[in-house]
Design an enzyme around this catalytic site. Structure first.
Site, PDB file in Angstrom:
ATOM      1  N   LYS A  59      49.830 -88.679   9.027  1.00  0.00           N
ATOM      2  CA  LYS A  59      49.086 -88.542  10.492  1.00  0.00           C
ATOM      3  C   LYS A  59      49.732 -89.149  11.676  1.00  0.00           C
ATOM      4  O   LYS A  59      49.361 -88.931  12.949  1.00  0.00           O
ATOM      5  CB  LYS A  59      47.710 -88.824  10.111  1.00  0.00           C
ATOM      6  CG  LYS A  59      47.007 -88.111   9.169  1.00  0.00           C
ATOM      7  CD  LYS A  59      46.983 -86.495   9.535  1.00  0.00           C
ATOM      8  CE  LYS A  59      45.964 -86.031   9.767  1.00  0.00           C
ATOM      9  NZ  LYS A  59      45.585 -84.695   9.929  1.00  0.00           N
TER      10      LYS A  59
HETATM   11  N1  PMP Z   1      45.170 -86.908   2.917  1.00  0.00           N
HETATM   12  C1  PMP Z   1      44.509 -87.497   3.821  1.00  0.00           C
HETATM   13  C2  PMP Z   1      44.283 -89.165   3.292  1.00  0.00           C
HETATM   14  C3  PMP Z   1      44.282 -87.320   5.052  1.00  0.00           C
HETATM   15  O1  PMP Z   1      43.738 -88.025   5.963  1.00  0.00           O
HETATM   16  C4  PMP Z   1      44.671 -86.080   5.673  1.00  0.00           C
HETATM   17  C5  PMP Z   1      44.226 -85.670   7.026  1.00  0.00           C
HETATM   18  N2  PMP Z   1      43.150 -85.408   7.256  1.00  0.00           N
HETATM   19  C6  PMP Z   1      45.237 -85.244   4.664  1.00  0.00           C
HETATM   20  C7  PMP Z   1      45.392 -85.586   3.397  1.00  0.00           C
HETATM   21  C8  PMP Z   1      45.180 -83.835   5.232  1.00  0.00           C
HETATM   22  O2  PMP Z   1      46.336 -83.336   6.095  1.00  0.00           O
HETATM   23  P1  PMP Z   1      46.243 -82.138   7.150  1.00  0.00           P
HETATM   24  O3  PMP Z   1      44.928 -82.713   7.960  1.00  0.00           O
HETATM   25  O4  PMP Z   1      47.574 -82.277   7.952  1.00  0.00           O
HETATM   26  O5  PMP Z   1      45.633 -80.883   6.495  1.00  0.00           O
END
Ligand code: PMP
Length: 474
Positions: A59
């Site tokens: 992120k």
């Molecule tokens: N795994 C974790 C621990 C996350 O914090 C996130 C982001 N919310 C994701 C996966 C998923 O990624 P995205 O938001 O880009 O779909």
């Protein structure tokens, strides 16, 4: 004092980067050799290991991209404030970029998030506001509503990662090209969990633009809407949703694989132990899906699984045996709570419950018909998630309430219910059940993170009776 490199001596020829922001991205791709051997996988299975980003997660990439875009558009002014509802990782990314560029951060999150994630954000100097998970999105206490209110009150910039087009763009610009380069254009499958859908959509867009035959596969928690669920709760953090974010682009997806909490958590432990790569629950979920994909792939294929963050953020949950056992994910012994349930009269339904809007009269008639003296109050229909248990009703308490006011008979149970029953895992020791039953009339037994049954003192006594009978017979 200025930190601009222009003000100091020249750093030409050194490998000193200008700031931590320059360390975002360019994460490694590592082969999962041990898991491949153990699982009999013939293709190349590799992990995009996002933990080496400065904030420890994928992120950081969208956090930087969203802030740069807001600076460019004037939405974020020097010294401004950033407000965002986030489960933690986006917050860390935003806090890092904000620290470097002189912004204040306020993060809003639910009480489902692991406590160490909250402390982590505070460590970067951010303010954290925690809201209850068990309220509707339009409730003023919900984390969406609180974030909205704070944004307006503080005149803040709200990155809004669920709607911000710069979230997927970050992955179109960086993660996608890195994967293409790192696999020399030979990647055949990309598997990732989806939360905001920034990663899967951004990477998917880029890879499909380079080779439309690359398969993009989403891993999704059971219950989440992406895999056809109704958005009912689950325990894995950071992935799955109860709505479709702006970056949801199903036309990019070749498959969506639903994975249970149990499989996600067990895979996180398995990968950490077998590969020496400590991963979290959403990483475990993605790897569980990637193993299924890799088993079907051809030997020349390259399957890449996206690991968003580290298991360090989940030490008190996934990597804590007591927590895992209490949710019924681990079996601690042979003669455990499950054995007590097995000796029970098979004609009794395993889980008797009432919905919060059922009437007290209905709860009483259910208790009388089945000869039980308490019932958990659960939203929806089985199989329930642990978070869907809202309380319990008890024969004695109902009797007293009706004695005081006979009208109680025709009120919904949620108006008179007591607190939730204490929980015990199906694989925990009978001794623990006995200890807990000294103070509680009944326990809610969890298996695989879900309510399985209610356990009472009578059940334990019947079990001891059955064990004694068996000893006499043998
Ligand atoms: N795994 C974790 C621990 C996350 O914090 C996130 C982001 N919310 C994701 C996966 C998923 O990624 P995205 O938001 O880009 O779909």
């Amino acid at each position: 004092m200025s930190h601009s490199p222009a003000s100091g001596p020249s750093l030409e020829g050194t490998e000193i980067v200008d700031s931590v922001i320059d360390l975002i991205g360019s994460t490694p791709l590592v082969r999962m050799k041990r898991i491949s051997e153990l699982e009999g996988i013939e293709c190349t299975l590799a992990m995009k290991h996002e933990v080496t980003n400065p904030g420890g997660s994928s992120k950081d990439r969208p956090a930087l991209e969203m802030i740069l875009a807001a600076e460019a558009s004037g939405e974020l002014q020097p010294g401004g404030t950033i407000v965002e509802p986030t489960s933690g990782n986006t917050g860390v990314g935003l806090a890092i970029v904000a620290a470097q560029r002189g912004y204040k951060c306020v993060f809003v999150m639910t009480d489902k998030v692991a406590p160490e994630k909250i402390d982590l954000l505070k460590a970067y100097g951010a303010e954290v506001v925690v809201c209850p998970v068990a309220v509707e999105p339009d409730d003023p206490q919900s984390y969406y509503s609180v974030a909205e209110r704070l944004t307006n009150e503080l005149g803040a910039f709200r990155p809004n990662q669920y709607h911000n087009p710069h979230n997927p763009t970050a992955h179109v610009k960086t993660t996608g090209p890195e994967l293409w380069r790192q696999t020399a254009g030979r990647i055949t499958h990309f598997v990732a969990g989806a939360g905001t859908c920034g990663s899967i959509t951004g990477v998917g867009r880029y890879l499909k633009s380079m080779n439309p035959d690359v398969k993009i596969i989403a891993a999704d928690p059971e219950g989440s809407v992406f895999s056809g669920g109704s958005g009912r709760p689950y325990l894995v953090e950071g992935v799955g949703e109860d709505f479709f974010p702006a970056a949801w682009e199903p036309e990019l997806l070749d498959d969506i694989i639903a994975i249970s909490d149990e499989e996600s958590f067990k895979t996180a432990r398995y990968v950490s132990e077998a590969e020496g790569i400590l991963i979290g629950g959403s990483g475990g979920m993605a790897v569980a899906a990637a193993i299924k994909v890799a088993k079907q792939a051809k030997p020349d294929d390259i399957v890449v699984v996206f690991n968003p963050d580290s298991g360090r953020g989940y030490l008190s949950r996934i990597f804590n045996d007591d927590w895992m056992a209490n949710f019924g994910f681990l079996v601690e012994c042979d003669q455990c709570v499950g054995a007590v349930l097995d000796t029970r009269n098979a004609s009794i339904e395993n889980l008797l419950y009432v919905n919060p809007d059922q009437l007290v009269s209905e709860a009483i008639s259910m208790m009388r018909t089945n000869g039980v003296s308490q019932l958990p109050v659960c939203k929806n229909t089985p199989p329930f998630a642990a978070a869907e248990v809202s309380g319990a009703v008890d024969e004695l308490e109902l009797m007293e309430a009706i004695h005081r006011d006979p009208g109680v008979m025709s009120t919904p149970v949620e108006k008179v219910m007591g607190p939730k029953l204490p929980t015990i895992g199906v694989g925990q020791k009978v001794e623990l059940a006995i200890e807990m039953l000294e103070t509680a009339p009944a326990l809610l037994v969890l298996s695989g993170g879900r309510p399985l049954s209610v356990l009472t003192r009578t059940d334990v006594l019947a079990y001891f009776g059955a064990v004694a009978d068996a000893a006499v017979e043998s």
